[in-house]
Design a protein around this motif. Sequence first.
Motif, PDB file in Angstrom:
ATOM      1  N   SER A   1     -57.201  -2.176 -66.647  1.00  0.00           N
ATOM      2  CA  SER A   1     -56.144  -3.010 -67.228  1.00  0.00           C
ATOM      3  C   SER A   1     -55.721  -4.095 -66.245  1.00  0.00           C
ATOM      4  O   SER A   1     -55.449  -5.240 -66.642  1.00  0.00           O
ATOM      5  N   ASP A   2     -55.659  -3.775 -64.954  1.00  0.00           N
ATOM      6  CA  ASP A   2     -55.339  -4.786 -63.938  1.00  0.00           C
ATOM      7  C   ASP A   2     -56.362  -5.923 -63.974  1.00  0.00           C
ATOM      8  O   ASP A   2     -56.011  -7.111 -63.904  1.00  0.00           O
ATOM      9  N   HIS A   3     -57.633  -5.564 -64.063  1.00  0.00           N
ATOM     10  CA  HIS A   3     -58.688  -6.578 -64.076  1.00  0.00           C
ATOM     11  C   HIS A   3     -58.593  -7.457 -65.319  1.00  0.00           C
ATOM     12  O   HIS A   3     -58.832  -8.676 -65.248  1.00  0.00           O
ATOM     13  N   LEU A   4     -58.239  -6.865 -66.456  1.00  0.00           N
ATOM     14  CA  LEU A   4     -58.066  -7.660 -67.669  1.00  0.00           C
ATOM     15  C   LEU A   4     -56.948  -8.684 -67.493  1.00  0.00           C
ATOM     16  O   LEU A   4     -57.100  -9.855 -67.870  1.00  0.00           O
TER      17      LEU A   4
ATOM     18  N   ALA B   1     -58.086 -11.487 -65.389  1.00  0.00           N
ATOM     19  CA  ALA B   1     -59.047 -12.312 -66.113  1.00  0.00           C
ATOM     20  C   ALA B   1     -58.348 -13.234 -67.103  1.00  0.00           C
ATOM     21  O   ALA B   1     -58.733 -14.402 -67.260  1.00  0.00           O
ATOM     22  N   TRP B   2     -57.331 -12.733 -67.774  1.00  0.00           N
ATOM     23  CA  TRP B   2     -56.600 -13.564 -68.748  1.00  0.00           C
ATOM     24  C   TRP B   2     -55.821 -14.677 -68.036  1.00  0.00           C
ATOM     25  O   TRP B   2     -55.629 -15.759 -68.572  1.00  0.00           O
ATOM     26  N   SER B   3     -55.399 -14.393 -66.818  1.00  0.00           N
ATOM     27  CA  SER B   3     -54.745 -15.431 -66.028  1.00  0.00           C
ATOM     28  C   SER B   3     -55.744 -16.508 -65.615  1.00  0.00           C
ATOM     29  O   SER B   3     -55.486 -17.715 -65.768  1.00  0.00           O
ATOM     30  N   GLU B   4     -56.891 -16.096 -65.097  1.00  0.00           N
ATOM     31  CA  GLU B   4     -57.889 -17.042 -64.600  1.00  0.00           C
ATOM     32  C   GLU B   4     -58.579 -17.792 -65.731  1.00  0.00           C
ATOM     33  O   GLU B   4     -58.831 -18.999 -65.627  1.00  0.00           O
ATOM     34  N   THR B   5     -58.894 -17.092 -66.815  1.00  0.00           N
ATOM     35  CA  THR B   5     -59.671 -17.700 -67.895  1.00  0.00           C
ATOM     36  C   THR B   5     -58.813 -18.545 -68.828  1.00  0.00           C
ATOM     37  O   THR B   5     -59.199 -19.654 -69.206  1.00  0.00           O
ATOM     38  N   TYR B   6     -57.662 -18.017 -69.198  1.00  0.00           N
ATOM     39  CA  TYR B   6     -56.842 -18.677 -70.214  1.00  0.00           C
ATOM     40  C   TYR B   6     -55.572 -19.324 -69.656  1.00  0.00           C
ATOM     41  O   TYR B   6     -54.856 -19.996 -70.394  1.00  0.00           O
TER      42      TYR B   6
END
Length: 358
Positions: free
Chosen positions: A164-167, A170-175
Amino acid sequence: MKILVTGGAGFIGSAVVRQAIRDGHSVVNVDALTYAACLENVASVVDAQGYTFEQVDIRNRVALDTVFARHAPDAVMHLAAESHVDRSIDGPGDFIETNITGTYNMLEAARSYWVGQGKPDSFRFHHISTDEVFGSLPADESVQFTEDTAYDPRSPYSASKAASDHLVRAWSETYGLPVVMTNCSNNYGPYHFPEKLVPVVILNALAGKPLPIYGDGSNVRDWLYVEDHADALLTVLEKGTVGRSYNIGGENELSNLELVKMLCAILDELRPHQNGSYADLITFVADRPGHDARYAIDPSRIRNELGWRPSLTVHEGLRKTVQWYLDNETWWRPLQARAGVGQRLGQDADKAVKGTGS
C-alpha cells in the motif's frame, strides 16, 4: 479543514477523530465496522458539530465516490486496514483485499475527486502505515529505521502495508496526487482492541489468567502512546511537505518481557493481586513465524522539520492506559466475546493458547 478519516472507529483512527474534533476540524468518519471497530470509541464526539459517520467499506469504489461527492473533503487520512499480524498469518486474504485493493480504491476515488475539483494545491492524501514494512533490526541500539530504510516485510500484514505504501508513492509520482506518508511504531493506549499485547496482558492479569509472551520475550519494540500518535498525524497533515514521509516513534524501546513486567508492576500498585505479583502469571509460549527481533524508529525528521516529539514516557503512558482499562470495563467486556479475540492465531490452531498479537 474537513478531513475524511478512514478506519475512524478503530483504535488509532478513533484517536485521530477525537483529536481532530478537539482541534476544530470537521470529520467524515468512514468505517466498514468490521470485527475490531467499535463506535463507542468515538461516542464522545458523535454529537459534535462537524462530525459525520459513513458506514462504507473501502473495497467498494462506488460507495467511496459517493462519499467524496457528498462531503467534499479538504484532506484524507487513510487509516483503514487489517492490522493484526497473527490474523494475517492465519488468513492473509483479508489483508490483501483491504490493505492493498482498498488503498487502491481510496487512491483512485481521491484522485478522481481531486481532478474534478481542479487539482487544488491544498488537498492532501495522508497515508498512515507501520514501521513493520522495514523488517527487523539488529540488537545494536545505534541502528534505527529511517525514512530511507529499505523495505523488508516479513509477515502477510507487513507485506500488505508495504504494498500500500508503494501504491501511494506511485500515485504521487505518476499522477501528481499530493500525498504525505507516515510510518509509526507500536501504539498502545485507551480503546486498544483486546487482541494486542498491552490490552491482552492487562485483561488476562485482571482475570488471573496466564500472561503469554512469545519466545523468550527478547523481541524489542518502540512504544508510542496513541494520543501522541494522533497529534503527530495531524501535525504531518497540516505541516508536512507534499511527497515526503515521516517516521513517528515514541522514543521508548523495550523488550516485550520488560514491557509486561512494567505493566505488572503498575497493576500491582493500582489493583493489587491477592496472591503475590501479577508477574507470577508470565508464561512463555512458542514463538510465532516470522517474528521480527527489533523495531526502532529514528524520529529526527518529524522532530527537526515539524517540531513534534511525544509528550509521554512509556511508563507514564502505560500507567494512563492501565487506569483507563480499570475504569472502562463496560467498554472492553463486550468485545471479549467477539470471535477470536484474545486467541493466538497463525500457528498450531489446534493447540491455540491465549496470545499477544503484537
